[in-house]
Design a protein around this motif. Sequence first.
Motif, PDB file in Angstrom:
ATOM      1  N   UNK A   8      32.021  36.735  36.287  1.00  0.00           N
ATOM      2  CA  UNK A   8      31.852  37.110  37.692  1.00  0.00           C
ATOM      3  C   UNK A   8      32.853  38.213  38.015  1.00  0.00           C
ATOM      4  N   UNK A   9      32.367  39.333  38.520  1.00  0.00           N
ATOM      5  CA  UNK A   9      33.268  40.415  38.937  1.00  0.00           C
ATOM      6  C   UNK A   9      33.680  40.181  40.383  1.00  0.00           C
ATOM      7  N   UNK A  10      34.995  40.142  40.587  1.00  0.00           N
ATOM      8  CA  UNK A  10      35.537  39.855  41.920  1.00  0.00           C
ATOM      9  C   UNK A  10      35.898  41.182  42.598  1.00  0.00           C
ATOM     10  N   UNK A  11      35.227  41.479  43.693  1.00  0.00           N
ATOM     11  CA  UNK A  11      35.450  42.733  44.414  1.00  0.00           C
ATOM     12  C   UNK A  11      36.533  42.613  45.468  1.00  0.00           C
ATOM     13  N   UNK A  36      40.672  45.803  43.322  1.00  0.00           N
ATOM     14  CA  UNK A  36      41.806  44.875  43.177  1.00  0.00           C
ATOM     15  C   UNK A  36      42.921  45.454  42.307  1.00  0.00           C
ATOM     16  N   UNK A  37      42.552  46.149  41.244  1.00  0.00           N
ATOM     17  CA  UNK A  37      43.554  46.708  40.344  1.00  0.00           C
ATOM     18  C   UNK A  37      43.112  46.576  38.899  1.00  0.00           C
ATOM     19  N   UNK A  38      43.671  47.439  38.066  1.00  0.00           N
ATOM     20  CA  UNK A  38      43.196  47.518  36.674  1.00  0.00           C
ATOM     21  C   UNK A  38      43.955  46.603  35.721  1.00  0.00           C
ATOM     22  N   UNK A  39      44.941  45.833  36.286  1.00  0.00           N
ATOM     23  CA  UNK A  39      45.684  44.908  35.431  1.00  0.00           C
ATOM     24  C   UNK A  39      46.763  45.579  34.597  1.00  0.00           C
ATOM     25  N   UNK A  45      49.073  45.667  43.089  1.00  0.00           N
ATOM     26  CA  UNK A  45      47.674  45.325  42.871  1.00  0.00           C
ATOM     27  C   UNK A  45      47.377  44.047  43.657  1.00  0.00           C
ATOM     28  N   UNK A  46      46.120  43.817  43.897  1.00  0.00           N
ATOM     29  CA  UNK A  46      45.735  42.611  44.624  1.00  0.00           C
ATOM     30  C   UNK A  46      45.476  41.467  43.638  1.00  0.00           C
ATOM     31  N   UNK A  64      39.706  40.106  31.480  1.00  0.00           N
ATOM     32  CA  UNK A  64      40.254  41.444  31.673  1.00  0.00           C
ATOM     33  C   UNK A  64      39.278  42.313  32.457  1.00  0.00           C
ATOM     34  N   UNK A  65      39.748  43.038  33.502  1.00  0.00           N
ATOM     35  CA  UNK A  65      41.123  43.093  33.989  1.00  0.00           C
ATOM     36  C   UNK A  65      41.411  41.982  34.992  1.00  0.00           C
ATOM     37  N   UNK A  66      42.664  41.519  34.986  1.00  0.00           N
ATOM     38  CA  UNK A  66      43.042  40.401  35.859  1.00  0.00           C
ATOM     39  C   UNK A  66      43.889  40.845  37.050  1.00  0.00           C
ATOM     40  N   UNK A  67      44.028  42.172  37.254  1.00  0.00           N
ATOM     41  CA  UNK A  67      44.767  42.703  38.411  1.00  0.00           C
ATOM     42  C   UNK A  67      46.100  41.960  38.575  1.00  0.00           C
ATOM     43  N   UNK A  68      46.405  41.428  39.767  1.00  0.00           N
ATOM     44  CA  UNK A  68      47.670  40.697  39.950  1.00  0.00           C
ATOM     45  C   UNK A  68      47.455  39.186  39.896  1.00  0.00           C
ATOM     46  N   UNK A  69      46.392  38.765  39.225  1.00  0.00           N
ATOM     47  CA  UNK A  69      46.216  37.350  38.906  1.00  0.00           C
ATOM     48  C   UNK A  69      46.031  36.445  40.104  1.00  0.00           C
TER      49      UNK A  69
END
Length: 197
Positions: A8-11, A36-39, A45-46, A64-69
């Motif tokens: 699932x891609x989280x926007x 959100x951010x590229x990790x 990043x969000x 991946x990518x997990x941005x700021x988790x």
Amino acid sequence: EVEPEETITVNETIVVKSGQTFDGEGKRYVANPDTLGDGGQAENQKSVFLIEDGATIKNVVLGHPAADGIHTYGDAVIQNVVWEDIGEDALTVKASGNVIIRGGMAQHGYDKMFQINAPSNVEIYNFTALDAGKMVRQVGGSTFHVSLKIEGSVIKEMNEAIFRTDSTTSSVIMTNTRYSDVGSKWYNVKNVTENNN
Ligand code: DGU
Ligand code: CA
Ligand code: CA
């Protein structure tokens, strides 16, 4: 390793409200890098998930990518969450609380895994922590109290340490935990208790 069936891609950051439980049912969640951010290592990043006071997140795979988790704001339970490839960091304690991490795994962090930005009690049970700079970092220059407990876990390949702090009052108790190749293990931690490791 069992591959999640669905990604699932989280926007937009998923907020888990106070008192609620988010069950990811083993699905993989990845950040939309544009929103959100590229990790990578850029700050601000969000997070993919924001855990409000008294909320639980479980059975989530962060891909991946997990941005700021994951960001926590108060008491939080993080149960069976797997970070396949840590983003800027894996989880940040943003506001004080009891943060309980049960089971799960995190790996491939360029620097920090768990970032502690507020006074808190952090308990980690049956977790596998692999390949990062440090497993736990209290935000640089801060002197508030963090109480860290690590139990029944496996920790491997930390470049710098398991826990790094600049606070003379922060403490760690580590019990029944196997570790190898963890740098200096405790970086400036003044209160360390180890049992049966
Ligand atoms: O050097 O910017 O790394 O929450 C200091 C950092 C730190 C935080 C922290 C975080 O203050 O940004 O990701
Ligand atoms: Ca950071
Ligand atoms: Ca961060």
